[in-house]
Design an enzyme around this catalytic site. Structure first.
Site, mmCIF file in Angstrom:
data_model
loop_
_atom_site.group_PDB
_atom_site.id
_atom_site.type_symbol
_atom_site.label_atom_id
_atom_site.label_comp_id
_atom_site.label_asym_id
_atom_site.label_seq_id
_atom_site.Cartn_x
_atom_site.Cartn_y
_atom_site.Cartn_z
ATOM 1 C CE1 TYR A 52 62.106 19.924 2.661
ATOM 2 C CE2 TYR A 52 61.517 21.341 4.495
ATOM 3 C CZ TYR A 52 61.200 20.330 3.626
ATOM 4 O OH TYR A 52 59.989 19.717 3.720
ATOM 5 N N GLY A 59 59.194 18.219 1.519
ATOM 6 C CA GLY A 59 58.872 16.818 1.685
ATOM 7 C C GLY A 59 59.769 15.963 0.812
ATOM 8 C CG HIS A 82 51.203 22.240 2.919
ATOM 9 N ND1 HIS A 82 51.621 22.148 1.625
ATOM 10 C CD2 HIS A 82 52.195 21.709 3.679
ATOM 11 C CE1 HIS A 82 52.820 21.590 1.581
ATOM 12 N NE2 HIS A 82 53.189 21.300 2.808
ATOM 13 C CG ASN A 191 57.969 23.732 9.003
ATOM 14 O OD1 ASN A 191 57.711 22.747 9.669
ATOM 15 N ND2 ASN A 191 58.895 23.744 8.061
ATOM 16 N NE ARG A 277 40.834 2.747 51.360
ATOM 17 C CZ ARG A 277 41.780 1.844 51.098
ATOM 18 N NH1 ARG A 277 43.051 2.150 51.283
ATOM 19 N NH2 ARG A 277 41.447 0.648 50.673
#
Length: 536
Positions: A52, A59, A82, A191, A277
């Protein structure tokens, strides 16, 4: 002093050192690992092993095979397509932190980029020549790193020595040539989770400062309002098991030790309001969340978050193309940290309201000595309330936003980077809220009717404020004072507490007796008498 990425991954504190300006160096072992991973990628290409983003599209285009002569174009084009960030750019520290986290990720030796690519990022860091990175537009991790990587190939823009310039011009001035990316390098450059991890490291550092200041400022308000020190009793706090709670209790005892004001108010009330408190409980819970978040961030830095991951030997290279780039755990951690800090700030605003409200404070209305002609801190409390409301909106979990991208291929989104950006916004808002409380607490000391000494530690805090600003008399814009107070809190921790920090006493907690059935079929404790009840 420089930070070295060796055979040990960087931790979040080292990322913050680089973010603050320290150079980042690669050890010989790190270079060797990076080079070995690159050799695996070259074997994958030579053998035609489908991988890949190496020899396929990305994608929804993951099944489109890319020929060897197109793989350079694929890497280059990934950066161009991108780089889609929008909005104002990140600050210098945020950009440096992301770059440091990216270098750390490549140095694991499973990404497959060349050593020259990692060295280029390190060179930009060393020169403090920082890419311009728009803050918005990422659902996970892609756009921010794409804008950083643009500069490596001579595109995009940088900010260097106060000047904005094209990435190509910056490289020319540095004496560097634009890189020509090889197979997989474009995908690896965008990535993984370096973006969220770098931002998360800064969030951790700023959260530490914020929580230390929260204890210190709360001590000032507590003292001004005549709180009952029983709220910080070590024996009482030990009944709730929480390292954060125990630490905050010890810090409050140290901060308020020797307070004449609290000695004068001893026994005035049976019980203080919850915003006073429950300081150990709320601040302590936030510290417990912070500790858990530190673990998550360091685990992320110790992980390879690229996709695909390359492993094996040159004889038998392997590719794992799965989902390690998805930052589900760190997204959840950032959401949790934002909610925890928003709660701390919300309680700070409640203490501030008590300081300015004469119905409960015993102090002049709105901390002014000329009520009617002066409004004092009346509207400053409005600002704090507004920021609390904004925090409430920002604390909504980004990790649940979801969404569908890339033609149904990426149909679950964790929004890790937006979660980190939201956490940083909550920290900034909370620092402003605490800054307003700090100013109000100093003003309250000036208006105290009780003639008694402050604790040595709170006296030191008061002197620090008054060293910057005089008592407020509606004689100047209060916003300017608030900005100074914000920077006191946002730019580092408060003065250290007295050493040694008191250690919470250990107490033997009561353990319920075993439940035994009784005649009517119900159950009851084996012993007849339970320990004495106490009020809520």
């Amino acid at each position: 002093m420089s930070v070295t990425r060796s055979d040990r991954p960087l931790d979040w504190r080292e990322i913050c050192e680089v973010a603050a300006g320290a150079p980042l160096e690669l050890s010989a072992q790190a270079r060797e690992r990076i080079g070995a991973a690159r050799a695996l990628v070259e074997q994958i290409i030579a053998r035609g092993i489908r991988a890949y983003g190496v020899n396929t599209g990305v994608g929804a285009l993951c099944d489109v095979v890319v020929s060897p002569i197109e793989q350079h174009d694929l890497s280059h084009n990934i950066l161009m397509s991108h780089a889609v960030g929008v909005g104002a750019p990140l600050g210098p520290q945020e950009t440096r932190a992301i770059m440091a986290a990216a270098i750390n990720n490549y140095a694991h030796g499973h990404s497959g980029v060349r050593v020259e690519v990692v060295e280029r990022l390190a060179a930009l860091l060393e020169a403090d020549c920082l890419p311009e990175v728009p803050a918005l537009g990422s659902v996970g991790y892609l756009s921010h790193m794409a804008h950083i990587a643009l500069v490596c190939v001579g595109a995009g823009h940088v900010n260097w020595r106060g000047e904005r310039m094209a990435g190509s011009e910056a490289l020319r001035r540095l004496g560097l040539e634009p890189l020509k990316l090889e197979a997989k390098e474009g995908l690896s450059l965008v990535n993984g989770t370096p973006c969220v991890t770098g931002l998360a490291a800064l969030a951790l550092q700023r959260a530490h400062w914020l929580l230390d200041w929260a204890d210190a400022v709360a001590a000032m308000s507590f003292e001004n309002l005549g709180g009952q020190m029983a709220a910080f009793d070590a024996g009482s706090l030990a009944f709730r098991v929480s390292p954060g709670l125990a630490l905050v209790g010890a810090r409050m005892r140290a901060a308020l030790a020797g307070s004449g004001l609290l000695a004068a108010s001893l026994g005035r009330r049976t019980q203080d309001p919850l915003s006073m408190r429950t300081i150990p409980h709320v601040h302590g819970a936030a510290r417990d969340v912070l500790a858990a978040t530190e673990e998550v961030v360091n685990r992320e830095l110790a992980s390879t978050t690229d996709n695909p991951i390359v492993v094996g030997t040159q004889q038998e290279p392997q590719v794992y193309s799965q989902a390690h780039a998805v930052g589900a755990s760190i997204a959840l951690a950032m959401d949790s940290l934002a909610a925890a800090l928003a709660q701390v700030a919300a309680m700070a605003e409640r203490r501030l309201d008590r300081l300015v409200n004469p119905l409960v404070s015993g102090l002049p209305a709105f901390l002014t000595d000329a009520s009617g002609t002066r409004s004092g801190f009346m509207i400053a409390q409005y600002t704090a309330a507004s920021l609390v409301a904004q925090n409430r909106r920002e604390a909504a979990p980004a990790s649940l936003d979801g969404g569908v991208t890339s033609g149904l291929q990426e149909d679950h989104l964790c929004h890790a980077t937006p979660a980190a950006l939201k956490a940083l916004t909550v920290i900034e808002n909370s620092s402003r809220i605490l800054g307003i409380e700090l100013l109000a607490a100093a003003q309250a000391y000036d208006l105290q009717s009780v003639s008694a000494a402050r604790a040595p530690y709170t006296e030191r805090l008061y002197a620090q404020v008054r060293g910057l600003l005089p008592t407020y008399r509606d004689d100047r814009p209060l916003a300017e004072d608030m900005t100074l107070a914000f920077h006191m809190i946002a730019d580092g921790g408060p003065p250290p507490l007295p050493d040694p920090l008191p250690v919470p006493a250990t107490t033997e907690r009561w353990t319920p007796a075993p439940i035994e059935p009784v005649a009517d079929g119900t159950a009851a404790p084996a012993n007849d008498a339970l320990p004495g009840a106490v009020g809520t």
